[in-house]
Scaffold this active site. Sequence first.
Site, PDB file in Angstrom:
ATOM      1  N   ASN A 151       0.871  -1.185   0.000  1.00 42.93           N
ATOM      2  CA  ASN A 151       0.000   0.000   0.000  1.00 42.93           C
ATOM      3  C   ASN A 151       0.907   1.234   0.000  1.00 42.93           C
ATOM      4  O   ASN A 151       1.526   1.544   1.026  1.00 42.93           O
ATOM      5  CB  ASN A 151      -0.893  -0.031   1.245  1.00 42.93           C
ATOM      6  CG  ASN A 151      -1.655   1.268   1.428  1.00 42.93           C
ATOM      7  OD1 ASN A 151      -1.824   2.044   0.480  1.00 42.93           O
ATOM      8  ND2 ASN A 151      -2.119   1.514   2.646  1.00 42.93           N
ATOM      9  N   TRP A 152       0.966   1.918  -1.129  1.00 46.54           N
ATOM     10  CA  TRP A 152       1.897   3.049  -1.245  1.00 46.54           C
ATOM     11  C   TRP A 152       1.317   4.357  -0.710  1.00 46.54           C
ATOM     12  O   TRP A 152       1.978   5.387  -0.786  1.00 46.54           O
ATOM     13  CB  TRP A 152       2.326   3.218  -2.704  1.00 46.54           C
ATOM     14  CG  TRP A 152       3.163   2.085  -3.185  1.00 46.54           C
ATOM     15  CD1 TRP A 152       3.706   1.088  -2.423  1.00 46.54           C
ATOM     16  CD2 TRP A 152       3.554   1.806  -4.534  1.00 46.54           C
ATOM     17  NE1 TRP A 152       4.418   0.213  -3.204  1.00 46.54           N
ATOM     18  CE2 TRP A 152       4.333   0.626  -4.502  1.00 46.54           C
ATOM     19  CE3 TRP A 152       3.317   2.432  -5.765  1.00 46.54           C
ATOM     20  CZ2 TRP A 152       4.883   0.076  -5.664  1.00 46.54           C
ATOM     21  CZ3 TRP A 152       3.862   1.878  -6.918  1.00 46.54           C
ATOM     22  CH2 TRP A 152       4.635   0.723  -6.865  1.00 46.54           C
ATOM     23  N   LYS A 153       0.106   4.305  -0.231  1.00 43.60           N
ATOM     24  CA  LYS A 153      -0.512   5.514   0.352  1.00 43.60           C
ATOM     25  C   LYS A 153      -0.302   6.708  -0.587  1.00 43.60           C
ATOM     26  O   LYS A 153      -0.338   6.552  -1.793  1.00 43.60           O
ATOM     27  CB  LYS A 153       0.062   5.771   1.747  1.00 43.60           C
ATOM     28  CG  LYS A 153       0.095   4.524   2.617  1.00 43.60           C
ATOM     29  CD  LYS A 153       0.383   4.820   4.051  1.00 43.60           C
ATOM     30  CE  LYS A 153       0.522   3.519   4.820  1.00 43.60           C
ATOM     31  NZ  LYS A 153       0.237   3.622   6.211  1.00 43.60           N
TER      32      LYS A 153
ATOM     33  N   HIS B 276      -9.482   1.292   4.985  1.00 45.54           N
ATOM     34  CA  HIS B 276      -8.182   1.442   5.650  1.00 45.54           C
ATOM     35  C   HIS B 276      -8.341   2.392   6.842  1.00 45.54           C
ATOM     36  O   HIS B 276      -9.117   3.346   6.778  1.00 45.54           O
ATOM     37  CB  HIS B 276      -7.151   1.985   4.654  1.00 45.54           C
ATOM     38  CG  HIS B 276      -5.752   1.920   5.192  1.00 45.54           C
ATOM     39  ND1 HIS B 276      -5.263   2.873   6.057  1.00 45.54           N
ATOM     40  CD2 HIS B 276      -4.752   1.017   5.011  1.00 45.54           C
ATOM     41  CE1 HIS B 276      -4.015   2.550   6.382  1.00 45.54           C
ATOM     42  NE2 HIS B 276      -3.680   1.433   5.768  1.00 45.54           N
TER      43      HIS B 276
ATOM     44  N   GLU C  89      -5.567  -5.086  10.702  1.00 46.98           N
ATOM     45  CA  GLU C  89      -4.526  -4.088  10.893  1.00 46.98           C
ATOM     46  C   GLU C  89      -4.791  -3.311  12.192  1.00 46.98           C
ATOM     47  O   GLU C  89      -5.574  -2.345  12.192  1.00 46.98           O
ATOM     48  CB  GLU C  89      -4.527  -3.097   9.738  1.00 46.98           C
ATOM     49  CG  GLU C  89      -4.222  -3.704   8.394  1.00 46.98           C
ATOM     50  CD  GLU C  89      -3.587  -2.680   7.466  1.00 46.98           C
ATOM     51  OE1 GLU C  89      -2.477  -2.919   7.012  1.00 46.98           O
ATOM     52  OE2 GLU C  89      -4.207  -1.629   7.233  1.00 46.98           O
TER      53      GLU C  89
ATOM     54  N   GLY D  45       2.364   2.073  10.724  1.00 47.34           N
ATOM     55  CA  GLY D  45       3.325   3.159  10.558  1.00 47.34           C
ATOM     56  C   GLY D  45       4.039   3.554  11.835  1.00 47.34           C
ATOM     57  O   GLY D  45       4.679   4.597  11.900  1.00 47.34           O
TER      58      GLY D  45
ATOM     59  N   GLY E 135       2.693  -1.197   4.379  1.00 48.06           N
ATOM     60  CA  GLY E 135       2.773   0.223   4.039  1.00 48.06           C
ATOM     61  C   GLY E 135       4.219   0.630   3.832  1.00 48.06           C
ATOM     62  O   GLY E 135       4.807   0.429   2.773  1.00 48.06           O
ATOM     63  N   GLY E 136       4.829   1.191   4.880  1.00 49.24           N
ATOM     64  CA  GLY E 136       6.175   1.765   4.791  1.00 49.24           C
ATOM     65  C   GLY E 136       7.202   0.878   4.104  1.00 49.24           C
ATOM     66  O   GLY E 136       7.950   1.346   3.225  1.00 49.24           O
TER      67      GLY E 136
HETATM   68  C1  PEP Z   1      -0.781   0.065   5.985  1.00 48.50           C
HETATM   69  O1  PEP Z   1      -0.712   1.174   5.504  1.00 48.50           O
HETATM   70  O2  PEP Z   1      -1.741  -0.652   5.726  1.00 48.50           O
HETATM   71  C2  PEP Z   1       0.286  -0.389   6.881  1.00 48.50           C
HETATM   72  C3  PEP Z   1       0.163  -1.556   7.450  1.00 48.50           C
HETATM   73  O3  PEP Z   1       1.347   0.470   7.069  1.00 48.50           O
HETATM   74  P1  PEP Z   1       2.744   0.098   7.750  1.00 48.50           P
HETATM   75  O4  PEP Z   1       3.230  -1.196   7.138  1.00 48.50           O
HETATM   76  O5  PEP Z   1       3.647   1.243   7.433  1.00 48.50           O
HETATM   77  O6  PEP Z   1       2.504  -0.061   9.213  1.00 48.50           O
END
Ligand code: PEP
Length: 256
Positions: free
Chosen positions: A9-11, A95, A167, A173, A234-235
């Site tokens: 997930n590149w946000k 999300h 999640e 994050g 995400g990150g």
């Molecule tokens: C996400 O954005 O769904 C996520 C899990 O982010 P991260 O991996 O950065 O915690």
Amino acid sequence: MRRPLIVGNWKMYKTPAEAAAFVTQLREVTAAVQDVEIVVAPSFPALLPVRDLLAGSAIGLAAQNMHWEPEGAFTGEVAPPMLTDAGCRYVILGHSERRQYFGENDAFVNRKVRAALEHGLIPIVCVGESLAEREAGLTEKVVTSQVEQCLAGLAGDAVANLVIAYEPVWAIGTGRTASPADAQEVNARIRELVRDLFGADAADRVRILYGGSVKPDNTRELISRPDIDGALVGGASLQVESFTGIIRACEEAGKR
Ligand code: PEP
């Protein structure tokens, strides 16, 4: 058996040019990967160039959000047929950042999930408790209610084919990850709930991911757990090296 799935997930990161450079490299370095399904979720403007660069590869495309209507006067929104046309197979819905900053609730998510399915998109439905809820011992209650409401009115067959991502909000994050045992416990509870609500076939087939500060060095332990079918990342999905590290760790976990 459920095929492991890793979704990046590149946000709101990566311009179309940056996204294009990333997938060109990702495609090359993951060409031999067979046992893990890989999906990337770029921003809307990057979907088309990424679709073109992924043509003929096994890497799938996801959008990060969508509206439930097929078209209309909804300034700033994107409709399901626009996403299928842009090559999306998946769409991330509910999300926690959408819930936190844009007021999305389970009723919204439910409308979106139904619309995605009607248009042939596979929803990746996100659920998870906040830190305060976890500390108050409400994790199971919160997640149960989110799953019930987000999937309300669906048929077992539809649920079997979608993806749920657990999640915990406090892990997104933040660098804090749920322990593999805790993540497994919640994922198992979600599967049990799916069994109660939609039947054994749906429960056995639905893929339930974990998301929240997943990195190459914690992936294997998480994904080795029986009810964790992959990760929403995400990150660590923003650099080819860390994203492929997660994909390789998932392969090594040897689940099929
Ligand atoms: C996400 O954005 O769904 C996520 C899990 O982010 P991260 O991996 O950065 O915690």
